[in-house]
Design a protein around this motif. Structure first.
Motif, PDB file in Angstrom:
ATOM      1  N   GLY A  66       0.822  -1.195   0.000  1.00  0.00           N
ATOM      2  CA  GLY A  66       0.000   0.000   0.000  1.00  0.00           C
ATOM      3  C   GLY A  66       0.862   1.252   0.000  1.00  0.00           C
ATOM      4  N   GLU A  67       0.188   2.394  -0.057  1.00  0.00           N
ATOM      5  CA  GLU A  67       0.918   3.663  -0.135  1.00  0.00           C
ATOM      6  C   GLU A  67       1.700   3.974   1.130  1.00  0.00           C
ATOM      7  N   HIS A  68       1.385   3.322   2.234  1.00  0.00           N
ATOM      8  CA  HIS A  68       2.039   3.632   3.501  1.00  0.00           C
ATOM      9  C   HIS A  68       3.166   2.665   3.863  1.00  0.00           C
ATOM     10  N   LEU A  69       3.574   1.833   2.909  1.00  0.00           N
ATOM     11  CA  LEU A  69       4.727   0.963   3.108  1.00  0.00           C
ATOM     12  C   LEU A  69       5.382   0.723   1.751  1.00  0.00           C
ATOM     13  N   THR A  70       6.679   0.930   1.679  1.00  0.00           N
ATOM     14  CA  THR A  70       7.388   0.723   0.414  1.00  0.00           C
ATOM     15  C   THR A  70       8.456  -0.344   0.587  1.00  0.00           C
ATOM     16  N   VAL A  71       8.679  -1.101  -0.462  1.00  0.00           N
ATOM     17  CA  VAL A  71       9.733  -2.126  -0.490  1.00  0.00           C
ATOM     18  C   VAL A  71      10.564  -1.887  -1.742  1.00  0.00           C
ATOM     19  N   ARG A  72      11.872  -1.760  -1.549  1.00  0.00           N
ATOM     20  CA  ARG A  72      12.780  -1.524  -2.675  1.00  0.00           C
ATOM     21  C   ARG A  72      13.953  -2.492  -2.585  1.00  0.00           C
ATOM     22  N   PHE A  73      14.272  -3.101  -3.731  1.00  0.00           N
ATOM     23  CA  PHE A  73      15.412  -4.013  -3.798  1.00  0.00           C
ATOM     24  C   PHE A  73      16.545  -3.336  -4.549  1.00  0.00           C
ATOM     25  N   ASP A  74      17.738  -3.436  -3.983  1.00  0.00           N
ATOM     26  CA  ASP A  74      18.934  -2.872  -4.608  1.00  0.00           C
ATOM     27  C   ASP A  74      20.033  -3.920  -4.502  1.00  0.00           C
ATOM     28  N   SER A  75      20.277  -4.606  -5.618  1.00  0.00           N
ATOM     29  CA  SER A  75      21.246  -5.700  -5.622  1.00  0.00           C
ATOM     30  C   SER A  75      20.827  -6.734  -4.578  1.00  0.00           C
ATOM     31  N   ASP A  76      21.656  -6.997  -3.570  1.00  0.00           N
ATOM     32  CA  ASP A  76      21.316  -8.015  -2.579  1.00  0.00           C
ATOM     33  C   ASP A  76      20.747  -7.412  -1.293  1.00  0.00           C
ATOM     34  N   ARG A  77      20.253  -6.183  -1.366  1.00  0.00           N
ATOM     35  CA  ARG A  77      19.688  -5.505  -0.198  1.00  0.00           C
ATOM     36  C   ARG A  77      18.197  -5.217  -0.417  1.00  0.00           C
ATOM     37  N   ALA A  78      17.418  -5.281   0.650  1.00  0.00           N
ATOM     38  CA  ALA A  78      16.006  -4.908   0.609  1.00  0.00           C
ATOM     39  C   ALA A  78      15.778  -3.778   1.603  1.00  0.00           C
ATOM     40  N   TYR A  79      15.111  -2.725   1.136  1.00  0.00           N
ATOM     41  CA  TYR A  79      14.817  -1.559   1.962  1.00  0.00           C
ATOM     42  C   TYR A  79      13.302  -1.475   2.155  1.00  0.00           C
ATOM     43  N   VAL A  80      12.871  -1.617   3.397  1.00  0.00           N
ATOM     44  CA  VAL A  80      11.447  -1.578   3.726  1.00  0.00           C
ATOM     45  C   VAL A  80      11.201  -0.337   4.568  1.00  0.00           C
ATOM     46  N   ALA A  81      10.350   0.563   4.052  1.00  0.00           N
ATOM     47  CA  ALA A  81      10.153   1.860   4.712  1.00  0.00           C
ATOM     48  C   ALA A  81       8.694   2.079   5.069  1.00  0.00           C
ATOM     49  N   LEU A  82       8.444   2.415   6.337  1.00  0.00           N
ATOM     50  CA  LEU A  82       7.125   2.901   6.747  1.00  0.00           C
ATOM     51  C   LEU A  82       6.946   4.281   6.127  1.00  0.00           C
TER      52      LEU A  82
END
Length: 249
Positions: free
Chosen positions: A2-18
């Motif tokens: 949803g708009e209030h949680l983002t998931v981004r993958f960068d190479s072998d890293r995952a960034y999960v942001a509220l």
């Protein structure tokens, strides 16, 4: 997500942001469901070797948005039903799902880290915070108890007297005191950069050994976490429903 949680993958890293910055990332029921889905998405991304939990805006998270969560008592009951194969409900799985991952999860914390936000951070394997970050087991200030796996996490990190003290008083503690208690791993002016540096050190090791070490400690440190989660639910549900029905009167 949803708009209030983002998931981004960068190479072998995952960034999960509220991503509810105007509300200091106060957690809604939808955000909790999204956290569960995000953990599954990360698990399915087999290239991932480290995960970073962050919060956009002025805070990591101010905790559960009580007003939003108690608008629908039936939704609370639905989300409180435990998954029999997991032993957790949605509130609990939103945090504990990160413990289930085979890779290290590092929370980069700034601003407020209260209530459910703190329990999410405690479910990470490591927490790195800014010097000005604030922490609170905030639930009793709202007539509730820590029930998003916080009892298991606190039991692993600090003594029972301090866990009771933080929970019963809902006092706010600064980063220095949190580090002394064992709530956080380290303090850094740029916690995400420090988290990435820590991930570099860990991912330099064999990922199978890292996964085995993580699960060994998680599974042996607290042998009765599933029973503890059931006790959390039994204590919390009447408190939440009391607040929900009081709002509807």
């Amino acid at each position: 997500m949803g708009e209030h949680l983002t998931v981004r993958f960068d190479s072998d890293r995952a960034y999960v942001a509220l991503n509810r910055p105007d509300k200091h990332n106060g957690l809604t029921l939808e955000m909790l469901r999204d956290l569960v889905r995000a953990a599954r998405k990360v698990a399915d991304h087999k290239e991932t070797r480290a995960v970073f939990l962050t919060g956009n805006g002025p805070s990591f998270s101010s905790g559960l948005d009580i007003a939003a969560a108690t608008r629908d008592p039936l939704a609370i009951v639905r989300e409180f039903l435990p998954r029999p194969w997991r032993g957790t409900n949605t509130f609990q799985e939103a945090c504990w799902a990160w413990r289930r991952l085979d890779v290290p999860v590092i929370a980069a914390v700034h601003g407020r880290c209260f209530g459910g936000g703190l329990q999410l951070a405690l479910a990470a394997d490591f927490r790195i915070a800014t010097p000005t970050a604030e922490f609170s087991v905030m639930e009793t200030a709202h007539g509730l108890i820590p029930d998003m796996t916080g009892t298991a996490s606190l039991a692993q990190l600090i003594g029972i007297d301090q866990a009771k003290l933080l929970s019963m008083t809902a006092d706010r503690v600064d980063a220095a005191h949190a580090a002394e208690l064992g709530l956080i791993t380290d303090i850094a002016e740029d916690p995400l950069a420090a988290a990435e540096a820590l991930a570099d050190r860990i991912t330099a090791r064999d990922h199978r050994a890292v996964a085995a070490a993580k699960h060994l400690f998680d599974n042996s440190w607290q042998l009765r976490s599933r029973a503890g989660f059931a006790a959390e639910r039994a204590a919390q549900l009447p408190l939440l429903l009391h607040k929900a029905f009081a709002r509807s009167d």
